[in-house]
Design a protein around this motif. Sequence first.
Motif, PDB file in Angstrom:
ATOM      1  N   TYR A  84      -1.994   4.292  16.017  1.00  0.00           N
ATOM      2  CA  TYR A  84      -2.514   2.940  16.161  1.00  0.00           C
ATOM      3  C   TYR A  84      -3.797   2.935  16.994  1.00  0.00           C
ATOM      4  O   TYR A  84      -4.784   2.299  16.630  1.00  0.00           O
ATOM      5  N   GLU A  85      -3.779   3.661  18.105  1.00  0.00           N
ATOM      6  CA  GLU A  85      -4.931   3.663  18.997  1.00  0.00           C
ATOM      7  C   GLU A  85      -6.155   4.278  18.327  1.00  0.00           C
ATOM      8  O   GLU A  85      -7.275   3.771  18.455  1.00  0.00           O
ATOM      9  N   LEU A  88     -13.644   0.413   2.695  1.00  0.00           N
ATOM     10  CA  LEU A  88     -12.970   0.770   3.942  1.00  0.00           C
ATOM     11  C   LEU A  88     -11.506   0.393   3.809  1.00  0.00           C
ATOM     12  O   LEU A  88     -11.157  -0.793   3.810  1.00  0.00           O
ATOM     13  N   GLY A  89     -10.656   1.393   3.639  1.00  0.00           N
ATOM     14  CA  GLY A  89      -9.233   1.171   3.463  1.00  0.00           C
ATOM     15  C   GLY A  89      -8.454   1.539   4.708  1.00  0.00           C
ATOM     16  O   GLY A  89      -8.807   2.471   5.428  1.00  0.00           O
ATOM     17  N   LEU A  90      -7.388   0.795   4.954  1.00  0.00           N
ATOM     18  CA  LEU A  90      -6.575   0.998   6.152  1.00  0.00           C
ATOM     19  C   LEU A  90      -5.128   1.227   5.739  1.00  0.00           C
ATOM     20  O   LEU A  90      -4.477   0.330   5.186  1.00  0.00           O
ATOM     21  N   LEU A  91      -4.622   2.424   5.978  1.00  0.00           N
ATOM     22  CA  LEU A  91      -3.242   2.754   5.635  1.00  0.00           C
ATOM     23  C   LEU A  91      -2.293   2.151   6.663  1.00  0.00           C
ATOM     24  O   LEU A  91      -2.553   2.192   7.862  1.00  0.00           O
ATOM     25  N   GLY A  92      -1.170   1.610   6.200  1.00  0.00           N
ATOM     26  CA  GLY A  92      -0.170   1.088   7.115  1.00  0.00           C
ATOM     27  C   GLY A  92       0.449  -0.197   6.615  1.00  0.00           C
ATOM     28  O   GLY A  92      -0.060  -0.841   5.689  1.00  0.00           O
ATOM     29  N   ALA A  93       1.548  -0.584   7.243  1.00  0.00           N
ATOM     30  CA  ALA A  93       2.239  -1.811   6.863  1.00  0.00           C
ATOM     31  C   ALA A  93       1.363  -3.032   7.116  1.00  0.00           C
ATOM     32  O   ALA A  93       0.452  -3.008   7.948  1.00  0.00           O
ATOM     33  N   ARG A  94       1.677  -4.107   6.425  1.00  0.00           N
ATOM     34  CA  ARG A  94       0.860  -5.315   6.512  1.00  0.00           C
ATOM     35  C   ARG A  94       0.827  -5.891   7.931  1.00  0.00           C
ATOM     36  O   ARG A  94      -0.228  -6.324   8.403  1.00  0.00           O
ATOM     37  N   HIS A  95       1.970  -5.883   8.616  1.00  0.00           N
ATOM     38  CA  HIS A  95       1.970  -6.453   9.962  1.00  0.00           C
ATOM     39  C   HIS A  95       1.180  -5.564  10.926  1.00  0.00           C
ATOM     40  O   HIS A  95       0.523  -6.060  11.836  1.00  0.00           O
ATOM     41  N   ARG A  96       1.209  -4.245  10.700  1.00  0.00           N
ATOM     42  CA  ARG A  96       0.413  -3.327  11.538  1.00  0.00           C
ATOM     43  C   ARG A  96      -1.077  -3.582  11.304  1.00  0.00           C
ATOM     44  O   ARG A  96      -1.873  -3.659  12.260  1.00  0.00           O
ATOM     45  N   SER A  97      -1.478  -3.717  10.051  1.00  0.00           N
ATOM     46  CA  SER A  97      -2.877  -3.959   9.738  1.00  0.00           C
ATOM     47  C   SER A  97      -3.340  -5.297  10.300  1.00  0.00           C
ATOM     48  O   SER A  97      -4.466  -5.429  10.781  1.00  0.00           O
ATOM     49  N   ALA A  98      -2.458  -6.310  10.251  1.00  0.00           N
ATOM     50  CA  ALA A  98      -2.813  -7.620  10.774  1.00  0.00           C
ATOM     51  C   ALA A  98      -3.113  -7.549  12.265  1.00  0.00           C
ATOM     52  O   ALA A  98      -4.093  -8.138  12.745  1.00  0.00           O
ATOM     53  N   LEU A  99      -2.301  -6.827  12.991  1.00  0.00           N
ATOM     54  CA  LEU A  99      -2.519  -6.694  14.424  1.00  0.00           C
ATOM     55  C   LEU A  99      -3.793  -5.900  14.713  1.00  0.00           C
ATOM     56  O   LEU A  99      -4.580  -6.261  15.596  1.00  0.00           O
ATOM     57  N   LEU A 100      -4.028  -4.828  13.941  1.00  0.00           N
ATOM     58  CA  LEU A 100      -5.245  -4.037  14.121  1.00  0.00           C
ATOM     59  C   LEU A 100      -6.495  -4.881  13.888  1.00  0.00           C
ATOM     60  O   LEU A 100      -7.449  -4.826  14.672  1.00  0.00           O
ATOM     61  N   SER A 133      -7.756 -13.289   5.891  1.00  0.00           N
ATOM     62  CA  SER A 133      -7.647 -13.840   7.240  1.00  0.00           C
ATOM     63  C   SER A 133      -6.405 -14.723   7.365  1.00  0.00           C
ATOM     64  O   SER A 133      -5.764 -14.776   8.425  1.00  0.00           O
ATOM     65  N   GLU A 134      -6.019 -15.404   6.266  1.00  0.00           N
ATOM     66  CA  GLU A 134      -4.811 -16.230   6.300  1.00  0.00           C
ATOM     67  C   GLU A 134      -3.564 -15.376   6.525  1.00  0.00           C
ATOM     68  O   GLU A 134      -2.607 -15.796   7.179  1.00  0.00           O
ATOM     69  N   ASP A 135      -3.580 -14.145   5.953  1.00  0.00           N
ATOM     70  CA  ASP A 135      -2.448 -13.242   6.143  1.00  0.00           C
ATOM     71  C   ASP A 135      -2.322 -12.823   7.608  1.00  0.00           C
ATOM     72  O   ASP A 135      -1.220 -12.729   8.153  1.00  0.00           O
ATOM     73  N   VAL A 136      -3.466 -12.554   8.244  1.00  0.00           N
ATOM     74  CA  VAL A 136      -3.450 -12.173   9.655  1.00  0.00           C
ATOM     75  C   VAL A 136      -2.892 -13.319  10.490  1.00  0.00           C
ATOM     76  O   VAL A 136      -2.022 -13.123  11.354  1.00  0.00           O
ATOM     77  N   ASP A 137      -3.383 -14.528  10.231  1.00  0.00           N
ATOM     78  CA  ASP A 137      -2.904 -15.692  10.988  1.00  0.00           C
ATOM     79  C   ASP A 137      -1.403 -15.876  10.806  1.00  0.00           C
ATOM     80  O   ASP A 137      -0.671 -16.164  11.766  1.00  0.00           O
ATOM     81  N   GLU A 138      -0.930 -15.676   9.566  1.00  0.00           N
ATOM     82  CA  GLU A 138       0.488 -15.852   9.274  1.00  0.00           C
ATOM     83  C   GLU A 138       1.338 -14.828  10.019  1.00  0.00           C
ATOM     84  O   GLU A 138       2.370 -15.155  10.621  1.00  0.00           O
ATOM     85  N   GLN A 139       0.883 -13.570   9.982  1.00  0.00           N
ATOM     86  CA  GLN A 139       1.640 -12.510  10.644  1.00  0.00           C
ATOM     87  C   GLN A 139       1.673 -12.715  12.155  1.00  0.00           C
ATOM     88  O   GLN A 139       2.711 -12.546  12.803  1.00  0.00           O
ATOM     89  N   ILE A 140       0.540 -13.083  12.731  1.00  0.00           N
ATOM     90  CA  ILE A 140       0.478 -13.300  14.179  1.00  0.00           C
ATOM     91  C   ILE A 140       1.331 -14.501  14.570  1.00  0.00           C
ATOM     92  O   ILE A 140       2.067 -14.475  15.568  1.00  0.00           O
ATOM     93  N   ALA A 141       1.260 -15.567  13.773  1.00  0.00           N
ATOM     94  CA  ALA A 141       1.986 -16.801  14.100  1.00  0.00           C
ATOM     95  C   ALA A 141       3.491 -16.613  14.081  1.00  0.00           C
ATOM     96  O   ALA A 141       4.211 -17.148  14.933  1.00  0.00           O
ATOM     97  N   LYS A 142       3.981 -15.852  13.138  1.00  0.00           N
ATOM     98  CA  LYS A 142       5.431 -15.683  13.040  1.00  0.00           C
ATOM     99  C   LYS A 142       5.933 -14.505  13.867  1.00  0.00           C
ATOM    100  O   LYS A 142       7.125 -14.196  13.857  1.00  0.00           O
ATOM    101  N   GLY A 143       5.019 -13.865  14.593  1.00  0.00           N
ATOM    102  CA  GLY A 143       5.425 -12.787  15.480  1.00  0.00           C
ATOM    103  C   GLY A 143       5.694 -11.471  14.797  1.00  0.00           C
ATOM    104  O   GLY A 143       6.156 -10.524  15.429  1.00  0.00           O
TER     105      GLY A 143
END
Length: 382
Positions: free
Chosen positions: A267-268, A285-297, A356-366
Motif C-alpha cells: 500500500y505504501e 495508468l492501472g492500479l492493481l487491487g480491490a476496489r476499496h483499496r484503490s478508493a482509499l489510495l 469519483s462517485e465510487d471513491v465517495d461511496e466507498q469512503i462514506a460507507k467505511g
Amino acid sequence: MSFAEYARIGGKEGRSMERRQIVDLWRQGTASVLVTLVGSEGSTYRRPGARLMISSSGEYAGTISGGCLEAEVIRKAAWMVRQGAIVERYSTLFDDTAEIPFGLGCGGTVDLLIEPTGTPEFEALVSAIGDSLRGHESRVVTFLPGNGRGLRRAIYDTDGNVIFASDRVDRVKLDCARELQPGQVYEGRFVEELLAPQRLFVMGAGDDAKPLVSMAALLGWHVTVADGRVQFARAERFPAAESVMNAELAVREMRKDDAVVLMTHSYEQDRELLERILPLGPRYLGLLGARHRSALLVSETAARIGWSVAACCDRIYAPVGLDLGGDGPEAIALAVIAEVQACCMGKLGVSRKLRSEDVDEQIAKGGANHYLQAQCALDAAS
C-alpha cells in the motif's frame, strides 16, 4: 494530420513483434524478397503496412494474410522480382472466373508490393524498421513501381528531415509527401509510419508480474520491470523484459505515451508511486487491487498532491484490466494486457475504471477503512 498527432491517438499499430522477426531474418543475411501489403479492399485479415520477409531457403517472417496467400507468394516471389519490384493484386474472393488470382473465399482484395533485397531502397527501409524498434520513429513514402517506373523511396525523421531518398525521386513530390496521411496510397505513393513499440512499465516485480511481462513481450512491447526491492528487481526473474531497474529510475524515464501498471502489493509503495506518476499523465495508468483499496489510495493521493478525486480518477484505471472473468496471475495478466492494448489503440469501450462517485461511496460507507494499513509482507522484505 501531423506525425505527432497521428502517434498520440494510437498510431502504435501493434506490429512491433512482426518487425522484430523481420529484422532478425534480415540480419541472418539470407533474406531475398520483402512483401508489403500496400492496399486492400473488402474483408482482409491484415491492413496496409503488414509485411512478409522471405529468405532464399524459403524461411519467412511476418504475414500478409490469414494464411491463404503466404504459400503462393513464397513459392513465386523470387521469380516475380527478377526484373525488379512489382505490385501484384490478389483476390481472396471465392470466384473461379475472376481475372485476379486467386479466389480463396476470405472476402477481399489486396495489393502487394514485392521487392528484391539488396537495393538501396530495401536497405534503407529495413534499417529504418530496425531503428524504430529502438525508439527512432520515421515516415516512409514508397513510390510504387508501374507504367515503366521502378520503385523509389523516401524516408523522413519526425522533424520532416530527409533521411534517405532514391536518386530518381521527384523533389516536388518529395516535399508534398511530408503531409500525406499514413496507411494510404496517393497517386502511386504508399505512406506509412514506423513507430516505436508501446512501452509498458510494470511497477512491482512479484511473481504475478511474470505472465504480464511475458504477454506484453509477445506483442513486441518494450517492457520495463521496476521495484524498489532489489531482491525482486532482478533481470533473471524477467528474461522477456527489455530492462529491470529500480523504481526511482523508472519513474524518471516515463513519458506521456507510456503505459504503467502499479502492482507492488504494498500500500505504501503504491501510494508513493501513484503520487509521483499521476502528474506525469501516462497514456495508461492501472492500479492493481480491490476496489476499496484503490478508493482509499486515490482519496489519500488526491489530498497529498492537491488534486480533486475526480481529476485523479480521470487518469487511473482501477481495478486494473478488463472484466474478462477468470482467476490467477495469467487471467489477470490477460485482462490487463487487453485493457492496455484497447486504451492505447483508442478502442476502449466499457471499463471498470474507478470513478469519483465510487471513491465517495466507498469512503462514506467505511469500506475503505476495512483495508488494514499494517506493514505489508513485501514492505517488510524491502
